[in-house]
Scaffold this active site. Structure first.
Site, PDB file in Angstrom:
ATOM      1  CE  LYS A  45       4.461  44.126  -2.933  1.00  0.00           C
ATOM      2  NZ  LYS A  45       5.174  45.425  -2.932  1.00  0.00           N
ATOM      3  CG  ASP A  69       9.017  54.370  -7.141  1.00  0.00           C
ATOM      4  OD1 ASP A  69       9.245  55.192  -8.046  1.00  0.00           O
ATOM      5  OD2 ASP A  69       8.326  53.347  -7.300  1.00  0.00           O
ATOM      6  CG  MET A  90       8.995  41.608  -5.115  1.00  0.00           C
ATOM      7  SD  MET A  90       9.955  42.679  -4.033  1.00  0.00           S
ATOM      8  CE  MET A  90       8.706  43.826  -3.462  1.00  0.00           C
ATOM      9  N   GLY A  91       5.444  41.093  -6.887  1.00  0.00           N
ATOM     10  CA  GLY A  91       4.368  40.397  -6.213  1.00  0.00           C
ATOM     11  C   GLY A  91       2.994  40.769  -6.730  1.00  0.00           C
ATOM     12  N   GLY A  97      -4.045  44.202  -8.045  1.00  0.00           N
ATOM     13  CA  GLY A  97      -3.013  44.576  -9.011  1.00  0.00           C
ATOM     14  C   GLY A  97      -1.797  43.690  -8.834  1.00  0.00           C
ATOM     15  CD  GLU A  98      -0.500  40.576 -12.400  1.00  0.00           C
ATOM     16  OE1 GLU A  98       0.317  39.642 -12.217  1.00  0.00           O
ATOM     17  OE2 GLU A  98      -1.556  40.447 -13.029  1.00  0.00           O
TER      18      GLU A  98
END
Length: 289
Positions: free
Chosen positions: A72, A172, A54-55, A50-51
């Protein structure tokens, strides 16, 4: 629109952008040529998981010790902005403090010769809490089902409480950042309380007074998080008001959702300013309505 890019649209409960896929690794002949045999910091990339902003997160193989990891990698390589690099390093610093069975473990961090920053961590195969809840029996929640869901919630609380004891506020927490690992092979007790893994400490704040780089995101005037799970002090964007209670609020929203199947505020059709007003000013809707 700028605010939506940062915190997402109202009602959006996006799975963590680097969710560790529940699907098994693709056979070698089906791996994309873009990632095949690519090596980053000694880790051989297998596939992209996944993405996010930020990265990018890859499934990769570590040679010594031999194991699969979640790798990551920060976007931008050697040209990454100082602010983004600070966020990335803070996530590494946060994970390095935490050693708990309910939190994905950090293995290694570094930078390649060409300036690419990365860290490797425990690869957890499973499904997000969102997906797990959708897979549960439909209809009214029975006492046995409620007991199971509360057991899962308690495991989440144990992991978050541990992080708090180590001076870390997640900031979060949401179902998309909670992973339910696949049961250990041979386990057949369907109603046993599953394990959990809390992921994505990219927005975490370290509360120690000796760490000075923890509030720059909000000092820059940006609000970070996922709107339906954000506390009033988060959506107001005041860093001085954010403390452990911010995570406790998010846990309360998740508990409400786990018990009722809905969110305490219906902001799915509200514009950002109206959604913020509802969160800050209106009481949550009744759990029985």
């Amino acid at each position: 629109k700028r605010l939506e890019r940062i915190i997402g649209r109202p009602g959006e409960t996006t799975q963590t952008r680097h969710s560790y896929d529940s699907e098994p690794p693709a056979p070698a002949q089906h791996r994309t040529s873009a990632h095949e045999d690519r090596v980053i910091g000694g880790f051989r990339v297998v596939r992209k998981l996944g993405e996010g902003g930020m990265g990018v997160v890859y499934e990769a193989e570590q040679k010594h010790p031999r194991r699969s990891v979640a790798l990551k990698v920060i976007r931008g390589g050697a040209l990454v902005s100082p602010d983004t690099l600070k966020l990335f390093r803070r996530e590494i610093q946060t994970l390095a403090r935490l050693n708990h069975s309910g939190i994905a473990q950090l293995y290694e961090a570094g930078v390649t010769d060409d300036g690419m920053h990365f860290f490797a961590m425990e690869l957890v195969r499973g499904e997000t809490l969102s997906d797990w809840l959708r897979s549960r029996p439909k209809g009214p929640v029975t006492p046995a089902e409620l007991k199971l869901r509360l057991g899962v919630f308690r495991r989440i609380c144990d992991a978050v409480a541990y992080a708090h004891q180590k001076g870390v506020i997640h900031r979060d927490l949401k179902p998309g950042n909670i992973l339910i690992p696949k049961p250990v092979e041979g386990a057949s007790i369907q109603d046993a309380v599953p394990d959990v893994k809390v992921l994505d400490f990219g927005l975490a704040r370290i509360t120690d007074s000796d760490v000075q780089a923890t509030t720059f995101v909000t000092e820059m005037g940006k609000v970070r998080g996922t709107l339906p799970y954000m506390s009033p002090e988060q959506v107001r964007g005041n860093p001085d008001e954010i403390d452990l209670r911010t995570d406790v609020y998010a846990l309360g929203v998740m508990l409400y959702e786990m018990v009722t199947g809905k969110l305490p505020y219906d902001i799915s059709k509200a514009q950002i300013p109206e959604a913020v007003r509802i969160i800050c000013e209106e009481p949550p809707r009744s759990m029985t309505s």
